[in-house]
Design a protein around this motif. Structure first.
Motif, short mmCIF file in Angstrom:
data_model
loop_
_atom_site.label_atom_id
_atom_site.label_comp_id
_atom_site.label_asym_id
_atom_site.label_seq_id
_atom_site.Cartn_x
_atom_site.Cartn_y
_atom_site.Cartn_z
N GLY A 189 0.88 -1.09 0.03
CA GLY A 189 -0.01 0.13 0.07
C GLY A 189 0.83 1.24 0.10
O GLY A 189 0.69 2.12 -0.54
N TYR A 190 2.05 1.22 0.72
CA TYR A 190 2.70 2.76 0.86
C TYR A 190 3.39 2.61 -0.51
O TYR A 190 3.60 3.86 -1.18
CB TYR A 190 3.82 2.07 1.98
CG TYR A 190 4.97 3.25 2.27
CD1 TYR A 190 4.57 4.38 3.07
CD2 TYR A 190 5.87 3.46 1.26
CE1 TYR A 190 5.49 5.49 3.33
CE2 TYR A 190 6.91 4.58 1.62
CZ TYR A 190 6.46 5.32 2.29
OH TYR A 190 7.51 6.50 2.72
N SER A 191 3.83 1.52 -0.92
CA SER A 191 4.87 1.65 -2.46
C SER A 191 3.67 2.14 -3.36
O SER A 191 4.07 3.03 -4.43
CB SER A 191 5.21 0.34 -2.68
OG SER A 191 5.73 0.38 -4.07
N LEU A 192 2.41 1.67 -3.45
CA LEU A 192 1.41 2.00 -4.42
C LEU A 192 1.11 3.65 -4.27
O LEU A 192 1.03 4.30 -5.29
CB LEU A 192 0.35 1.58 -4.09
CG LEU A 192 -1.21 1.68 -5.13
CD1 LEU A 192 -0.59 1.25 -6.35
CD2 LEU A 192 -2.21 0.92 -4.77
N TYR A 193 1.34 3.95 -2.94
CA TYR A 193 0.88 5.65 -2.76
C TYR A 193 2.04 6.20 -3.38
O TYR A 193 1.77 7.32 -4.16
CB TYR A 193 1.03 6.02 -1.29
CG TYR A 193 1.04 7.19 -1.06
CD1 TYR A 193 -0.11 8.04 -1.02
CD2 TYR A 193 1.95 7.89 -0.42
CE1 TYR A 193 -0.11 9.45 -0.66
CE2 TYR A 193 2.27 9.22 -0.35
CZ TYR A 193 0.97 9.96 -0.50
OH TYR A 193 0.94 11.35 -0.09
N ASP A 194 3.31 5.97 -3.57
CA ASP A 194 4.34 6.66 -3.89
C ASP A 194 4.24 6.51 -5.50
O ASP A 194 4.36 7.77 -6.14
CB ASP A 194 5.70 6.14 -3.61
CG ASP A 194 6.16 6.51 -2.37
OD1 ASP A 194 5.71 7.66 -1.79
OD2 ASP A 194 7.27 6.21 -1.76
N MET A 227 9.47 -0.62 2.65
CA MET A 227 9.30 0.74 2.33
C MET A 227 10.60 1.55 1.69
O MET A 227 10.34 2.30 0.64
CB MET A 227 9.33 1.47 3.64
CG MET A 227 8.09 1.29 4.54
SD MET A 227 7.95 2.37 6.21
CE MET A 227 7.92 3.65 5.77
N ILE A 228 11.67 1.07 1.82
CA ILE A 228 12.80 1.57 1.14
C ILE A 228 12.74 0.97 -0.48
O ILE A 228 13.00 1.80 -1.34
CB ILE A 228 14.10 1.10 1.62
CG1 ILE A 228 14.32 1.55 3.01
CG2 ILE A 228 15.39 1.42 0.69
CD1 ILE A 228 15.44 1.21 3.73
N ALA A 229 12.39 -0.34 -0.49
CA ALA A 229 12.26 -0.78 -2.11
C ALA A 229 11.01 -0.12 -2.72
O ALA A 229 11.16 0.05 -3.86
CB ALA A 229 12.03 -2.25 -1.68
N GLY A 230 10.16 0.14 -2.04
CA GLY A 230 8.91 0.67 -2.67
C GLY A 230 9.21 2.06 -3.10
O GLY A 230 8.75 2.63 -4.23
#
Length: 372
Positions: free
Chosen positions: A210-215, A289-292
């Motif tokens: 979800g975090y990666s999708l937001y970015d 989070m870093i990968a995203g």
């Protein structure tokens, strides 16, 4: 650097395009790096595989009261190798500072009784104080299926949402490829460090997606804004997409750093306190989070631009840009001067007028022909 540029700051210069990194020109390099990480993660997963918790495989969970101090968990873990029941595959975790949890493979009733006795003798308590809970293999299989369904539903919803919101299926594909990178790399790190995959890990991975999708959506929204009137500009889709990445770059970095700091603190607390849920959740969030953040910049958007540049609309736009450039060069070279003859392959190039004498001769011939 001028004084004006110094006053503007790096964020403003990135936003206006005065300072930028060409992600599109270097996308092959970034694809190679991130692709290498994915391949390495897959190899690790095939060789070492994931250490699944009893919630997924089934097993027996024992809890015993004991004063937990530094080294207590390691001492109990070592002592389990000497228990009467062989090959317990025991994993030991602390529960606060007053109890420990010992998870083993699935045991028979007789093995459970003997193991409870061994644990009671080890920690210096009665057998009745050692509680246990058995998780069957069918329950573990159900949890595994539910986890797979949760990930599949998430991916379907994400693809549908992005396709509807941006009205472009290519954005959905690019976003899902970036999410796949994040998930594989996170699981690969889990396999390397040997952490046990628990429901906390699944929660962490879904949170990371979800975090990666937001970015990714933030960058895509800026790309859409920059390419809204692309036909009226002399910029390609890749150029405007690269500008969008640079415009949100500082924001993405700041957001990631702020988000990683509390996660890092949680992970360190889990390692120091030997708290398995905190370690599981913290590691999944930290790596993911870093990968995203990286994938939304160097995978999703460059991949989207690569897809879009191959559409008929973008091919026609680049051809039109070439025509405009050729016409501008033609005018700049002074080819409107009388008597200049130029051959060009570009359509719609203005033709130089004939000299006055040639026009008179051409007219006279036309008149004589008409008279005949």
């Amino acid at each position: 650097m001028t004084q004006t540029e110094e006053r503007e700051g790096i964020a403003h210069r990135l936003y206006t395009g005065k300072l930028s990194y060409d992600f599109m020109a270097n996308r092959k390099l970034w694809f190679a790096i991130t692709g290498g990480l994915v391949v390495l993660s897959l190899l690790v997963l095939m060789v070492r595989q994931l250490s699944l918790g009893i919630e997924f495989l089934g097993g027996t969970d024992f809890q015993a009261p004991v004063a937990v101090q530094a080294g207590t968990v390691e001492e109990i873990r070592s002592a389990t190798d000497e228990f009467t029941v062989p090959e317990l595959d025991a994993q030991v975790f602390s529960i606060g500072d007053s109890a420990v949890r010992i998870q083993t493979r699935s045991l028979t009733p007789q093995e459970i009784t003997q193991t409870r006795t061994d644990i009671a003798e080890l920690v210096g308590t009665s057998t009745d104080e050692v509680t246990y809970n058995t998780i069957g293999g069918s329950w573990g299989a159900k949890i595994s299926r539910d986890a797979a369904v949760a990930v599949a539903v998430f991916i379907v919803l994400v693809m549908g949402l992005i396709a509807v919101y941006f009205r472009d299926w290519r954005m959905s594909v690019a976003a899902i490829i970036a999410l796949a990178h994040d998930m594989v790399v996170t699981l690969g790190v889990y396999a390397i460090v040997g952490f046990t995959v628990t429901p906390s890990t699944l929660i962490g991975i879904l949170t990371v997606l979800g975090y990666s999708l937001y970015d990714t959506v933030v960058v895509f929204d800026k790309v859409r804004e920059n390419t809204k009137d692309l036909a009226e500009t002399n910029k390609t889709y890749s150029q405007q997409a690269n500008l969008a990445i640079n415009q949100v770059l500082v924001r993405s970095v700041n957001t990631t750093v702020i988000g990683v700091l509390p996660v890092l603190a949680m992970f360190i607390a889990g390692v120091v306190g030997n708290s398995n849920p905190l370690k599981d959740l913290g590691l999944a969030l930290l790596v993911g989070m870093i990968a995203g953040a990286v994938s939304s910049i160097v995978i999703a958007t460059p991949l989207l631009a690569w897809f879009k540049e191959r559409t008929p609309e973008m091919v026609a736009h680049r051809a039109e840009m070439e025509k405009r450039r050729a016409r501008a060069e033609y005018r700049a070279q002074g080819h409107h001067a009388a008597g200049t003859t130029t051959t060009t392959a570009v359509a719609d190039v203005p033709v130089a007028p004939l000299p006055r004498q040639q026009r008179r001769t051409h007219t006279s011939r036309a008149d004589r022909k008409g008279g005949r």
